[in-house]
Design an enzyme around this catalytic site. Structure first.
Site, PDB file in Angstrom:
ATOM      1  CG  ASP A 176       2.732  -3.769  -9.664  1.00 31.24           C
ATOM      2  OD1 ASP A 176       2.191  -4.678  -9.474  1.00 31.24           O
ATOM      3  OD2 ASP A 176       3.914  -3.940  -8.987  1.00 31.24           O
ATOM      4  CG  ASP A 220      -1.356  -7.224  -7.541  1.00 33.15           C
ATOM      5  OD1 ASP A 220      -1.087  -7.503  -8.628  1.00 33.15           O
ATOM      6  OD2 ASP A 220      -0.502  -7.623  -6.646  1.00 33.15           O
ATOM      7  CG  ASP A 268      -5.585   9.821  -4.996  1.00 32.32           C
ATOM      8  OD1 ASP A 268      -6.018  10.190  -6.388  1.00 32.32           O
ATOM      9  OD2 ASP A 268      -5.854  10.780  -4.169  1.00 32.32           O
ATOM     10  CE1 TYR A 312       6.595  -0.147 -10.793  1.00 32.62           C
ATOM     11  CE2 TYR A 312       7.412  -2.398 -10.354  1.00 32.62           C
ATOM     12  CZ  TYR A 312       6.437  -1.240 -10.111  1.00 32.62           C
ATOM     13  OH  TYR A 312       5.382  -1.751  -9.210  1.00 32.62           O
ATOM     14  CE  LYS A 358      -2.001  12.472  -6.155  1.00 33.07           C
ATOM     15  NZ  LYS A 358      -3.222  12.063  -5.415  1.00 33.07           N
TER      16      LYS A 358
HETATM   17 MG    MG Z   1       2.323  -7.100  -8.746  1.00 37.57          MG
END
Ligand code: MG
Ligand code: NAI
Length: 367
Positions: free
Chosen positions: A262, A266, A238, A128, A205
């Protein structure tokens, strides 16, 4: 009453933000605490009116507040000259480096039972940083991913502190599964968690990204040594998503770099009743700005039907950040009871409007 009122910035923004933030305010006003609310502008509407999405007054007044409740802003899907997201700017200006997303089972049809976890997402770096470039005449796109020891260290510390605080809050009152709730379950991890130490799961990861995720992992594990009372485990991202969907009840606090956090949050919100119930806090060391996870919902705005619960639960997160864990638990209990009583807005399959749901929550405060 507290001696000094808490000074709280209210930034409703656009669309349903203008409905759900006043709802959260009504709930706070019904508590035996003193608040001094300051209404501030941000978003698309103020951009159209004044040419800026985050007026100078908002950015400066908020610094004198004890915390803030943000509604939602509408972002144009095309690029508009001069417009940039006010929530991203506020997170940066106030150094709100941690995104805290509680994911808790709710007595509504779309929710799976037995879940009570907290995702702690790093809020400032990773992909980001938006350092992207084109190479090779536009045939190769490269994005830079930045992970620093400093950001990893403070997000890890926030996660371990939250794990401790969650255990303490259980002693204040287990609001999560009221006996009359249809999802009440004696086997719930909540009852189990009262008998087990808090735990943090580190997501990475590092098997592939050995430098960036390697630094995140190593830094989190070093911070873990400062918290011998908190268990620590690690999970590759994962398989983390896989296990989160398969057995969400086993998790307590999950800490992750920005992008993984993120995506995980969700996915997790979908397990417990959806956007109308999902709150989040952007927290720094001394300030929290809380908000619902949902956006401005233009499809239902101005109809009085938006679900206020996400924002009301976000207000509870703010109280928690202010050290008012008891009042926070009271709000959470009132929301859970409202839902257990079948008072549901349209997104949950019911007919209650924003005002009716808010009144129902207020009536259940202190039950
Ligand atoms: Mg989001
Ligand atoms: P959205 O979250 O606004 O809406 C998605 C769906 O969920 C819609 O069907 C909406 O009606 C429903 N929904 C959302 N909140 C609800 C509530 N409180 N009660 C009942 N139903 C609710 O996401 P969408 O439609 O992708 O974006 C709309 C606008 O919001 C866009 O301009 C987007 O940029 C902005 N947005 C802003 C965010 C923020 O301010 N933090 C976050 C996400 C989107």
């Amino acid at each position: 009453m507290t001696e000094q009122p808490y000074r709280i910035a209210l930034i409703p923004g656009d669309g349903v933000g203008k409905e759900v933030v006043p709802a959260a305010r009504r709930v706070l006003e019904a508590l035996p605490l003193a608040f001094d609310f300051v209404e501030l502008d941000a978003g698309w509407e103020v951009f159209e009116r004044t040419g800026t999405a985050l007026p100078q007054r908002t950015a400066s007044v908020i610094r004198g507040c004890d915390g803030a409740i943000f509604g939602a802003t509408q972002s144009p899907s095309r690029k508009v000259e001069g417009y940039s997201s006010p929530i991203l700017a506020l997170r940066r200006q106030l150094d709100l480096y941690a995104n805290l997303r509680p994911v808790v089972s709710m007595p509504v049809p779309g929710s799976r039972p037995g879940i009570d976890l907290l995702i702690v997402r790093e809020n400032t770096e990773c992909l980001y940083v938006r350092q992207e470039r084109l190479e090779d005449g536009g045939n190769t796109a490269v994005a830079q991913r930045v992970i620093t020891r400093r950001a990893s260290e403070r997000i890890a510390r926030k996660a371990f502190e939250q794990a401790r605080a969650r255990l303490r809050n259980l002693e204040i009152g287990d609001w999560r599964f009221p006996p009359q709730s249809p999802i009440s379950n004696p086997q719930s991890p909540i009852s189990q968690s009262q008998n087990r130490p808090p735990r943090v799961t580190i997501v990475h990861k590092a098997n592939v990204l050995s430098l960036t995720d390697g630094l995140f992992r190593e830094t989190c594990l070093a911070v873990a040594r400062e918290f011998p009372d908190v268990q620590v485990e690690e999970q590759i991202v994962d398989s983390m998503i896989y296990r989160l969907i398969r057995e969400p009840e086993r998790y307590d606090v999950i800490v992750a770099p920005n992008l993984y956090g993120d995506i995980l949050s969700d996915a997790a919100a979908a397990l417990v009743g959806g956007l109308g119930l999902a709150p989040s806090a952007n927290a720094g060391d001394n300030f929290a700005l809380v908000e619902p996870v949902h956006g401005s919902a233009p499809d239902i705005a101005s109809q009085g039907i938006a679900n206020p619960c996400a924002t009301i639960l976000a207000a509870a997160q703010l109280l928690d950040a202010l050290g008012e864990a008891g009042a926070a638990a009271q709000i959470q209990a009132a929301v859970t009871r409202t839902l257990a009583d079948g008072i549901w807005s349209a997104d949950l399959g019911g007919t209650a409007g924003t005002a009716e749901m808010t009144t129902a929550v207020i009536e259940r405060l202190g039950d």
